[in-house]
Scaffold this motif. Structure first.
Motif, PDB file in Angstrom:
ATOM      1  N   HIS A   7      -4.632   8.137  24.582  1.00  9.25           N
ATOM      2  CA  HIS A   7      -5.231   6.956  23.946  1.00  9.25           C
ATOM      3  C   HIS A   7      -6.027   7.342  22.706  1.00  9.25           C
ATOM      4  CE1 HIS A   7      -7.586   3.338  23.309  1.00  9.25           C
ATOM      5  NE2 HIS A   7      -6.785   2.693  24.122  1.00  9.25           N
ATOM      6  N   LEU A  27      -3.893  15.686   8.082  1.00  6.04           N
ATOM      7  CA  LEU A  27      -2.909  15.438   9.145  1.00  6.04           C
ATOM      8  C   LEU A  27      -2.164  14.120   8.970  1.00  6.04           C
ATOM      9  CD1 LEU A  27      -4.884  16.697  12.294  1.00  6.04           C
ATOM     10  CD2 LEU A  27      -3.265  17.959  10.864  1.00  6.04           C
ATOM     11  N   GLY A  28      -2.351  13.428   7.835  1.00  2.55           N
ATOM     12  CA  GLY A  28      -1.616  12.183   7.606  1.00  2.55           C
ATOM     13  C   GLY A  28      -2.085  11.032   8.478  1.00  2.55           C
ATOM     14  N   ALA A  62       1.310   9.930  16.999  1.00  4.45           N
ATOM     15  CA  ALA A  62       0.976   9.698  18.406  1.00  4.45           C
ATOM     16  C   ALA A  62      -0.508   9.995  18.561  1.00  4.45           C
ATOM     17  CB  ALA A  62       1.795  10.605  19.319  1.00  4.45           C
ATOM     18  N   ASN A  63      -1.182   9.206  19.412  1.00  2.00           N
ATOM     19  CA  ASN A  63      -2.612   9.370  19.701  1.00  2.00           C
ATOM     20  C   ASN A  63      -3.467   8.963  18.487  1.00  2.00           C
ATOM     21  OD1 ASN A  63      -4.889   9.956  21.233  1.00  2.00           O
ATOM     22  ND2 ASN A  63      -4.148  11.949  21.872  1.00  2.00           N
ATOM     23  N   ALA A  91      -4.972  19.246  20.520  1.00  2.00           N
ATOM     24  CA  ALA A  91      -3.826  19.938  19.943  1.00  2.00           C
ATOM     25  C   ALA A  91      -2.858  18.951  19.316  1.00  2.00           C
ATOM     26  CB  ALA A  91      -3.127  20.769  20.999  1.00  2.00           C
ATOM     27  N   VAL A  92      -2.245  19.406  18.231  1.00  2.00           N
ATOM     28  CA  VAL A  92      -1.501  18.561  17.316  1.00  2.00           C
ATOM     29  C   VAL A  92      -0.117  19.164  17.094  1.00  2.00           C
ATOM     30  CG1 VAL A  92      -1.559  17.566  15.004  1.00  2.00           C
ATOM     31  CG2 VAL A  92      -3.714  18.141  16.151  1.00  2.00           C
ATOM     32  N   THR A  93       0.932  18.368  17.254  1.00  2.00           N
ATOM     33  CA  THR A  93       2.287  18.842  16.964  1.00  2.00           C
ATOM     34  C   THR A  93       2.647  18.478  15.527  1.00  2.00           C
ATOM     35  OG1 THR A  93       2.879  18.358  19.260  1.00  2.00           O
ATOM     36  CG2 THR A  93       4.698  18.815  17.744  1.00  2.00           C
ATOM     37  N   HIS A 144       4.762  19.477  23.558  1.00  2.00           N
ATOM     38  CA  HIS A 144       4.207  20.019  24.798  1.00  2.00           C
ATOM     39  C   HIS A 144       5.275  20.505  25.776  1.00  2.00           C
ATOM     40  CE1 HIS A 144       2.217  20.015  28.750  1.00  2.00           C
ATOM     41  NE2 HIS A 144       1.319  20.670  28.057  1.00  2.00           N
TER      42      HIS A 144
ATOM     43  N   MET B   1       4.238  13.323   6.427  1.00  2.00           N
ATOM     44  CA  MET B   1       4.448  12.773   7.774  1.00  2.00           C
ATOM     45  C   MET B   1       3.177  12.895   8.603  1.00  2.00           C
ATOM     46  SD  MET B   1       6.806  13.845  10.936  1.00  2.00           S
ATOM     47  CE  MET B   1       5.274  14.469  11.646  1.00  2.00           C
ATOM     48  N   SER B   2       2.907  11.856   9.342  1.00  3.75           N
ATOM     49  CA  SER B   2       1.721  11.888  10.192  1.00  3.75           C
ATOM     50  C   SER B   2       1.945  12.816  11.381  1.00  3.75           C
ATOM     51  CB  SER B   2       1.419  10.467  10.687  1.00  3.75           C
ATOM     52  OG  SER B   2       0.411  10.486  11.664  1.00  3.75           O
ATOM     53  N   ALA B   3       0.922  13.585  11.705  1.00  2.00           N
ATOM     54  CA  ALA B   3       1.010  14.523  12.823  1.00  2.00           C
ATOM     55  C   ALA B   3       0.930  13.781  14.162  1.00  2.00           C
ATOM     56  CB  ALA B   3      -0.127  15.532  12.720  1.00  2.00           C
ATOM     57  N   ARG B   4       1.360  14.430  15.239  1.00  2.00           N
ATOM     58  CA  ARG B   4       1.243  13.885  16.600  1.00  2.00           C
ATOM     59  C   ARG B   4       0.053  14.551  17.281  1.00  2.00           C
ATOM     60  NH1 ARG B   4       5.729  11.380  18.912  1.00  2.00           N
ATOM     61  NH2 ARG B   4       4.708  11.866  20.871  1.00  2.00           N
ATOM     62  N   LEU B   5      -0.951  13.750  17.645  1.00  3.27           N
ATOM     63  CA  LEU B   5      -2.142  14.325  18.276  1.00  3.27           C
ATOM     64  C   LEU B   5      -2.074  14.273  19.801  1.00  3.27           C
ATOM     65  CD1 LEU B   5      -3.411  14.146  15.374  1.00  3.27           C
ATOM     66  CD2 LEU B   5      -5.553  13.711  16.540  1.00  3.27           C
ATOM     67  N   ASP B   6      -0.855  14.273  20.354  1.00  2.00           N
ATOM     68  CA  ASP B   6      -0.732  14.099  21.814  1.00  2.00           C
ATOM     69  C   ASP B   6      -0.221  15.360  22.504  1.00  2.00           C
ATOM     70  OD1 ASP B   6       1.814  14.079  20.776  1.00  2.00           O
ATOM     71  OD2 ASP B   6       2.536  12.450  22.039  1.00  2.00           O
ATOM     72  N   HIS B   7      -0.428  16.527  21.879  1.00  6.10           N
ATOM     73  CA  HIS B   7       0.076  17.756  22.513  1.00  6.10           C
ATOM     74  C   HIS B   7      -0.757  18.080  23.756  1.00  6.10           C
ATOM     75  CE1 HIS B   7       1.370  21.875  23.128  1.00  6.10           C
ATOM     76  NE2 HIS B   7       2.318  21.715  22.239  1.00  6.10           N
ATOM     77  N   HIS B   8      -2.065  18.229  23.614  1.00  8.01           N
ATOM     78  CA  HIS B   8      -2.951  18.374  24.774  1.00  8.01           C
ATOM     79  C   HIS B   8      -4.406  18.275  24.348  1.00  8.01           C
ATOM     80  CE1 HIS B   8      -2.824  22.696  23.431  1.00  8.01           C
ATOM     81  NE2 HIS B   8      -4.085  22.664  23.769  1.00  8.01           N
ATOM     82  N   ARG B 145      -3.472   2.210  22.605  1.00  3.66           N
ATOM     83  CA  ARG B 145      -4.289   2.386  21.402  1.00  3.66           C
ATOM     84  C   ARG B 145      -4.152   1.194  20.464  1.00  3.66           C
ATOM     85  NH1 ARG B 145      -1.784   6.264  17.211  1.00  3.66           N
ATOM     86  NH2 ARG B 145      -0.753   4.347  16.647  1.00  3.66           N
TER      87      ARG B 145
END
Lengths: 162, 165
Positions: A7, A27-28, A62-63, A91-93, A144, B1-8, B145
């Protein structure tokens, strides 16, 4: 049913505008709820008597980050020593770790150590970074589930036994 | 591109077996990698020379928690203070907040506040701040969200209207 742990992550910052700019540029991120001032009974119930805060939301692919600047009480942001704090990092992908790190550095952040391969020799790359307030976040070039596959492949101990 | 902050999100724990149990029971996480002791190699650079740490990964419907129990260096896990910490909490989406809270409490966690509705409106989704047994703070919300952002904007519009009257 399993919960969704994506969330938001809440960070306390010293300067909300600087933090928004950093996460947009590095990070955009996208500002989806602009900074608003909050005080009164509910905020005091959550944060204690006299609390006055500014809060905003920055969303990602995401997130999201929930960024909080406290006008009262004013407490310095503590150093994020990984072996001493409770919540250590998020953590960020990303597609490309070195390219993203260059954006992080251009926006005022830094790497805590050189970029590494997950497990020492896999194609997955990672690095721990700090934002301008010292918050630690990890950049990874794999998601992940792929990270878990790499860890399990390199560590017999990390195989889950039913 | 926007990063994904859902890794952990990474949490430091004094007892990784107890913490692994809590997150699997309270929020129905899955153990993706069980606790394993790691040291040497790049762990000296990650956490300082001589660091020894047990690590596990708990996966959820989205996102994950990485648990760390340091054998070396040892430091107490501080109880979270929302006004003093850097990283304050993380947010979790669940279908039913009171039901999820009951599982959190049964697993040894607790709520920090009563369950509230966004903006105090009767029809709005519920949320609550909780603590795990070691005091890490997480927020349970029965909205995504994007739905939360809509709820915040609705609350602000109603506040503005009330001010204008």
């Amino acid at each position: 049913m399993s919960a969704r742990a994506d969330h938001h992550v809440a960070l306390r910052v010293t300067d909300l505008e600087r933090a928004i700019r950093f996460y947009e540029e590095a990070l955009g991120g996208r500002l989806v709820a602009a900074p608003i001032m909050r005080e009164g009974p509910y905020i005091e119930e959550v944060f204690g008597p006299g609390a006055v805060v500014r809060v905003c939301h920055v969303a990602f692919a995401a997130n999201a980050l929930e960024l909080w600047q406290f006008l009262a009480p004013v407490v310095p942001i503590p150093p994020q020593e990984q072996s001493a704090v409770g919540i250590m990092h998020f953590a960020v992908t990303v597609d490309d770790v070195p390219a993203t790190l260059a954006r992080v550095e251009a926006a005022g952040g830094k790497a805590r150590f050189p970029v590494k391969s997950i497990g020492g020799d896999s194609p997955g790359r990672f690095v721990y970074c700090e934002d301008p307030d010292g918050h630690v976040f990890e950049l990874l070039s794999v998601d992940h589930p792929e990270t878990v596959r790499i860890i399990v492949a390199g560590n017999p101990d990390a195989v889950v036994t039913p | 591109m926007s990063a994904r902050l859902d890794h952990h999100v990474a949490l430091r724990t004094a007892d990784i077996d107890a913490a692994t149990r809590f997150w699997t029971q309270a929020l129905a996480g899955t153990v993706a990698t069980p606790p394993a002791l790691r040291s040497g190699g790049y762990f000296d650079q990650l956490f300082g020379p001589g660091a020894q740490v047990k690590i596990s990964y708990i996966s959820f419907a989205a996102g994950a928690i990485e648990l760390f129990e340091f054998a070396e260096p040892r430091a107490d896990v501080p109880r979270s203070s929302q006004t003093e910490d850097g990283m304050m909490h993380f947010g979790v989406t669940v279908p039913d907040v009171p039901a999820a809270l009951a599982r959190v409490e049964a697993a040894g966690g607790r709520r920090r506040l009563p369950v509230n509705r966004v903006g105090g409106r009767d029809e709005a989704p519920r949320f609550v701040y909780c603590e795990d047994p070691e005091g890490h703070v997480f927020e349970l919300m029965e909205m995504t969200r994007d739905e939360t952002v809509e709820q915040i904007l609705t609350t602000l519009a109603l506040l503005d209207e009330a001010e204008e009257r």
